[in-house]
Design a protein around this motif. Sequence first.
Motif, PDB file in Angstrom:
ATOM      1  N   UNK A 218      29.464  44.266  51.656  1.00  0.00           N
ATOM      2  CA  UNK A 218      29.588  45.201  50.537  1.00  0.00           C
ATOM      3  C   UNK A 218      30.922  45.934  50.575  1.00  0.00           C
ATOM      4  N   UNK A 219      31.351  46.302  51.780  1.00  0.00           N
ATOM      5  CA  UNK A 219      32.635  47.002  51.929  1.00  0.00           C
ATOM      6  C   UNK A 219      33.793  46.101  51.540  1.00  0.00           C
ATOM      7  N   UNK A 220      33.775  44.855  51.994  1.00  0.00           N
ATOM      8  CA  UNK A 220      34.848  43.916  51.664  1.00  0.00           C
ATOM      9  C   UNK A 220      34.916  43.682  50.160  1.00  0.00           C
ATOM     10  N   UNK A 221      33.755  43.543  49.527  1.00  0.00           N
ATOM     11  CA  UNK A 221      33.708  43.346  48.078  1.00  0.00           C
ATOM     12  C   UNK A 221      34.323  44.543  47.353  1.00  0.00           C
TER      13      UNK A 221
ATOM     14  N   UNK B 227      37.988  44.238  45.544  1.00  0.00           N
ATOM     15  CA  UNK B 227      37.910  44.249  44.084  1.00  0.00           C
ATOM     16  C   UNK B 227      38.613  45.462  43.494  1.00  0.00           C
ATOM     17  N   UNK B 228      38.433  46.609  44.112  1.00  0.00           N
ATOM     18  CA  UNK B 228      39.024  47.826  43.547  1.00  0.00           C
ATOM     19  C   UNK B 228      40.551  47.765  43.603  1.00  0.00           C
ATOM     20  N   UNK B 229      41.099  47.120  44.620  1.00  0.00           N
ATOM     21  CA  UNK B 229      42.564  47.030  44.700  1.00  0.00           C
ATOM     22  C   UNK B 229      43.114  46.140  43.585  1.00  0.00           C
ATOM     23  N   UNK B 230      42.507  44.985  43.390  1.00  0.00           N
ATOM     24  CA  UNK B 230      42.996  44.086  42.350  1.00  0.00           C
ATOM     25  C   UNK B 230      42.948  44.745  40.981  1.00  0.00           C
ATOM     26  N   UNK B 231      41.846  45.440  40.694  1.00  0.00           N
ATOM     27  CA  UNK B 231      41.692  46.066  39.383  1.00  0.00           C
ATOM     28  C   UNK B 231      42.647  47.243  39.230  1.00  0.00           C
TER      29      UNK B 231
ATOM     30  N   UNK C 112      28.523  48.979  38.466  1.00  0.00           N
ATOM     31  CA  UNK C 112      27.358  48.169  38.132  1.00  0.00           C
ATOM     32  C   UNK C 112      27.291  46.898  38.948  1.00  0.00           C
ATOM     33  N   UNK C 113      28.418  46.214  39.075  1.00  0.00           N
ATOM     34  CA  UNK C 113      28.436  44.974  39.857  1.00  0.00           C
ATOM     35  C   UNK C 113      28.119  45.246  41.325  1.00  0.00           C
ATOM     36  N   UNK C 114      28.660  46.341  41.873  1.00  0.00           N
ATOM     37  CA  UNK C 114      28.358  46.695  43.257  1.00  0.00           C
ATOM     38  C   UNK C 114      26.862  46.863  43.480  1.00  0.00           C
ATOM     39  N   UNK C 115      26.231  47.657  42.615  1.00  0.00           N
ATOM     40  CA  UNK C 115      24.812  47.952  42.782  1.00  0.00           C
ATOM     41  C   UNK C 115      23.967  46.696  42.585  1.00  0.00           C
TER      42      UNK C 115
ATOM     43  N   UNK D  23      34.452  37.775  42.578  1.00  0.00           N
ATOM     44  CA  UNK D  23      34.749  37.354  43.953  1.00  0.00           C
ATOM     45  C   UNK D  23      36.189  36.868  44.112  1.00  0.00           C
ATOM     46  N   UNK D  24      36.735  36.048  43.182  1.00  0.00           N
ATOM     47  CA  UNK D  24      38.156  35.702  43.321  1.00  0.00           C
ATOM     48  C   UNK D  24      39.060  36.927  43.291  1.00  0.00           C
ATOM     49  N   UNK D  25      38.727  37.913  42.466  1.00  0.00           N
ATOM     50  CA  UNK D  25      39.527  39.129  42.418  1.00  0.00           C
ATOM     51  C   UNK D  25      39.413  39.913  43.727  1.00  0.00           C
ATOM     52  N   UNK D  26      38.208  39.960  44.301  1.00  0.00           N
ATOM     53  CA  UNK D  26      38.029  40.655  45.582  1.00  0.00           C
ATOM     54  C   UNK D  26      38.811  39.966  46.691  1.00  0.00           C
ATOM     55  N   UNK D  27      38.823  38.640  46.660  1.00  0.00           N
ATOM     56  CA  UNK D  27      39.568  37.896  47.686  1.00  0.00           C
ATOM     57  C   UNK D  27      41.065  38.160  47.562  1.00  0.00           C
TER      58      UNK D  27
END
Length: 487
Positions: free
Chosen positions: A350-353, A357-361, A213-216, A412-416
């Motif tokens: 979008x790719x970086x996000x 994000x997916x790695x942190x989660x 949802x956040x991605x879209x 965004x902090x999680x994606x970073x």
Amino acid sequence: MGEDVPAQEFTRADRTRHREKVRRNLDVFAKMLREARFDTDDPMTGLEVELNLVDERGDPALKNAEALEAIADAAFQTELGQFNIEINVPPAKLREGGLTTFEEGLRRSLNDAEARSATVGAHLVMIGILPTLADGHLRPDSISANPRYRLLSEQVLHARGEDIAISIRGPERLVTTAESILPEAACTSTQLHLQTSPDSFAAYWNASQAIAGAQVAVSANAPYLLGKELWRETRIPLFEQATDTRSEELKAQGVRPRVWFGERWITSVFDLFEENVRYFPALLPIVGDEDPMVVYKAGGIPSLAELRLHNGTVYRWNRPIYDIAGGVPHLRVENRLLAAGPTVVDIMANAAFYFGLVRTIADDDRPLWSQLSFHAAEDNFHTAARDGIDAQLFWPGVGQVPATELVLRRLLPMAREGLAGWGVEASVADRLLGVIEGRCLTGVTGATWFTGRMHRRADMDRYDALRATLLEYREAMHTNEPVHTWD
């Protein structure tokens, strides 16, 4: 759209043989997951972008065969509609500058392809749905020449037993029917691939579902279809409806759709392949000569061709991929829910996000999916597709929250953090995630930019306004400035 297949007809016996063979594939796959060595030491990432072709006026150019001949680059391939092509960017490792490699390679390839395809009157446009498409462009005679596409369309319509119905309600409403799956060709996406080990696949897939949802919301770029202003990411409902093999009666019985978010969190990649075999009859019941068990017991790596082809006709928004490279099998999550465009830098943001994000989660000791119901994740996905960056999303610990606030304060902090874990340079992460931040602060995505321009042209003929806005969009696309800065 997957592997090429020859034109052919299928008998009832073909379907019986295929069912037996694909289940044998599944048995061997389960054995491989327990015993085989998968390529997991240094994960690769991948990127595909689907493109539209337009003429000088901004109308669809049904010239993909001529464009591909002029481009003469194996990275570019045909797609379902004659107004589509696709580029497959070579895979790269994030810790070795993969995001920069993707960005530079994609810009270079697209610039070269545009120069070449322009010689045959076909210009490239990256957008989720080509807004100047009209009913006449979505007829069966606009399907690409590759036999796979016509065969797949015939099988979908045969399974459905009636024309495909499209009904989408947004600010305006669209109700129409189609006698082929060609409306699917209107959906042009960015597809991100993330290689993972069998042990961690479930975590990465669950994480991908949780953040869909956040991605879209922050990347919506498909607000118009057949002259109507609909959802901010109209690709989502259009794709779900355009390849639906179910009649109204089957829908009422709860039969699952082939374009599918899913219905539960998983514990293994096997869950997804097993569901695909158990729930969905084959559209392309082609059976090869390989006996996967014989190959595996002899020390080889079975292609599992029937399982892979069947998997390619079940369109999960996050799809499991089994593949072989260099004689070694590997697994990937294919993230399929993002629109193409607006620019290369927007695609890379979008790719970086996603990758961060997916790695942190996925690495979190307390999984997000233990706090978020699967139903809530699916609701977030469709709410974001409808409302875009203005969506209200549910998130554990905060409840309903504006998508922009959720992304700015939490995601965004999680994606970073995740990008740092991949070994991405801080300057690259800051630049690309800064694009996502900019969209949230301005409220501008490709969808809001396009609809804003269209509303200023409200007194014009609708298709004249769409052409004018698309040409303005295409000009800005070539600047490679992020869409939130275009105004």
